[in-house]
Design an enzyme around this catalytic site. Structure first.
Site, PDB file in Angstrom:
ATOM      1  N   LYS A 153       0.859  -1.019   0.088  1.00  0.00           N
ATOM      2  CA  LYS A 153      -0.068   0.005  -0.012  1.00  0.00           C
ATOM      3  C   LYS A 153       1.019   1.271  -0.039  1.00  0.00           C
ATOM      4  O   LYS A 153       1.778   1.575   0.865  1.00  0.00           O
ATOM      5  CB  LYS A 153      -0.738  -0.179   1.282  1.00  0.00           C
ATOM      6  CG  LYS A 153      -1.870   1.052   1.286  1.00  0.00           C
ATOM      7  CD  LYS A 153      -2.804   0.829   0.139  1.00  0.00           C
ATOM      8  CE  LYS A 153      -3.884   2.076   0.009  1.00  0.00           C
ATOM      9  NZ  LYS A 153      -4.906   1.987  -0.975  1.00  0.00           N
ATOM     10  N   SER A 223      -1.190  -0.768  -4.457  1.00  0.00           N
ATOM     11  CA  SER A 223      -2.277  -0.274  -4.252  1.00  0.00           C
ATOM     12  C   SER A 223      -2.068   1.134  -3.619  1.00  0.00           C
ATOM     13  O   SER A 223      -1.545   1.358  -2.510  1.00  0.00           O
ATOM     14  CB  SER A 223      -3.441  -0.759  -3.616  1.00  0.00           C
ATOM     15  OG  SER A 223      -4.436   0.046  -3.495  1.00  0.00           O
ATOM     16  N   SER A 224      -2.409   2.352  -4.350  1.00  0.00           N
ATOM     17  CA  SER A 224      -2.005   3.590  -3.871  1.00  0.00           C
ATOM     18  C   SER A 224      -3.157   4.436  -3.142  1.00  0.00           C
ATOM     19  O   SER A 224      -4.279   4.261  -4.023  1.00  0.00           O
ATOM     20  CB  SER A 224      -1.076   4.482  -5.081  1.00  0.00           C
ATOM     21  OG  SER A 224      -2.062   4.788  -5.995  1.00  0.00           O
ATOM     22  N   ALA A 331      -1.836  -2.160 -12.941  1.00  0.00           N
ATOM     23  CA  ALA A 331      -0.697  -3.196 -12.718  1.00  0.00           C
ATOM     24  C   ALA A 331       0.516  -2.848 -13.320  1.00  0.00           C
ATOM     25  O   ALA A 331       1.201  -3.618 -13.735  1.00  0.00           O
ATOM     26  CB  ALA A 331      -1.330  -4.712 -13.300  1.00  0.00           C
TER      27      ALA A 331
END
Length: 351
Positions: A153, A223-224, A331
């Site tokens: 993350k 995942s940002s 991705a």
């Protein structure tokens, strides 16, 4: 002989504030202090202004605080387009007296805060690589070949962060907040690739981030979000020092409809009940899927990451017969262009 044992529970969510199912697990006997990570899918847009991620994170922080626990990695991925179901996947680990037999191992780590001018660049990748190595050590996984999924993350740039950097004379990789999400994911994935020996850090340049898509990790999932400034890292792999019925393996989809690769891994794993499926998805940057034109990148109304989540989510749901699938969009450097890794966790006892 003592060993560690992984516990993984998948819990449906009626909304980003609904932690009642996880609280019920605590009431049924799961020790809150044993939880090391929560991966969540929330029904926001998955873009810069997806505040469902922060909302859910705060709810989990409050839940753990009420139970006198804390420190778990809380990774929220926004976007449940199509028929993907909002849910939480809880990862815990316990000390048991069982003989080690080879099972799912879990490790976690966090990095320092990422400076705005470092985000999406080589320095960002180096931070993540160091964090992945520490998470592997935390899991007791010594061989990179035993790592099957690395969830990162990572932060993004807001205009406030960009302007603060410029005020101190620094330059960010982009001023576009949405683009910063991709750069952050890309640098994080390349950091995973460095840590796992898939690429050499000395050959990595700033321009390679979202520039050279020939560089990628077969295990990375990034995942940002706006809800953090550092990188939270969860490593999932197999270790001979762990016990229990859970096992993990992974496939790499070469494109958005390559479910055959996933099915082959599922068959290779043998009998067992599906505990969790974790996947990456993106709109192929070439604009094609097996030679046929797609329009995900040309839609000005809906971000391509949202199309990709629905597309890949539907393909995998048909394969698994399950809609509670963790499909994360975007991705960059996470598998080959247009494809992405998919990890499968099974309960070999069948329960």
């Amino acid at each position: 002989m003592a060993s560690r044992r992984a516990v993984v529970r998948r819990v449906p969510a009626s909304g980003p504030d609904d932690v009642s199912g996880v609280e019920a697990l605590f009431e049924e006997g799961l020790d809150p202090a044993s939880v090391v990570a929560v991966l969540g899918k929330t029904e926001g847009n998955g873009c810069v202004n997806d505040f469902t991620r922060g909302y859910a994170t705060r709810r989990f922080e409050d839940l753990f605080a009420r139970h006198g626990a804390g420190g778990a990695a809380i990774v929220m991925s926004g976007g449940t387009e199509g028929a993907l179901s909002p849910h939480w996947t809880v990862f815990a680990r316990e000390e048991v007296d069982d003989e080690p037999e080879g099972a799912l191992a879990i490790g976690v780590a966090r990095t320092a805060a990422v400076a705005a001018e470092a985000l999406g660049r080589r320095e960002h990748a180096e931070m993540v690589a160091d964090g992945v190595r520490r998470a592997m050590a935390d899991a007791g996984v010594t061989d990179a070949a035993d790592v099957h999924f690395v969830q990162v993350k990572c932060p993004l740039l807001t205009m406030a962060r960009t302007e603060a950097a410029e005020a101190r004379g620094a330059t960010t990789a982009t001023r576009d907040t949405l683009k910063s999400m991709g750069l952050s994911r890309g640098a994080s994935a390349l950091g995973v690739a460095v840590a796992l020996g898939e690429i050499e850090f000395d050959r990595l340049a700033d321009d390679d981030v979202c520039g050279d898509y020939g560089l990628f990790s077969s295990c990375a999932s990034a995942s940002s979000g706006v809800e953090l400034l550092d990188n939270e890292i969860v490593v999932l792999g197999m270790s001979a020092a762990w016990s229990g019925p859970l096992a993990i393996d992974h496939a790499v989809m070469r494109d958005a409809i390559d479910v055959r690769s996933v099915a082959a891994v599922r068959e290779r794993m043998g009998p067992g009940a599906l505990v969790a499926a974790l996947a990456k998805a993106e709109a192929d940057p070439s604009g094609l899927v097996r030679g046929r034109r797609h329009t995900m990148l040309d839609d000005s109304d809906i971000a391509s990451t949202r199309h990709a989540r629905a597309f890949v989510g539907g393909a995998l749901a048909g394969l698994f017969g399950e809609t509670e699938i963790y499909v994360s969009g975007g991705a960059e450097h996470q598998g080959p262009p247009g494809g992405g890794p998919v990890a499968i966790i099974l309960d070999r006892s069948g329960s």
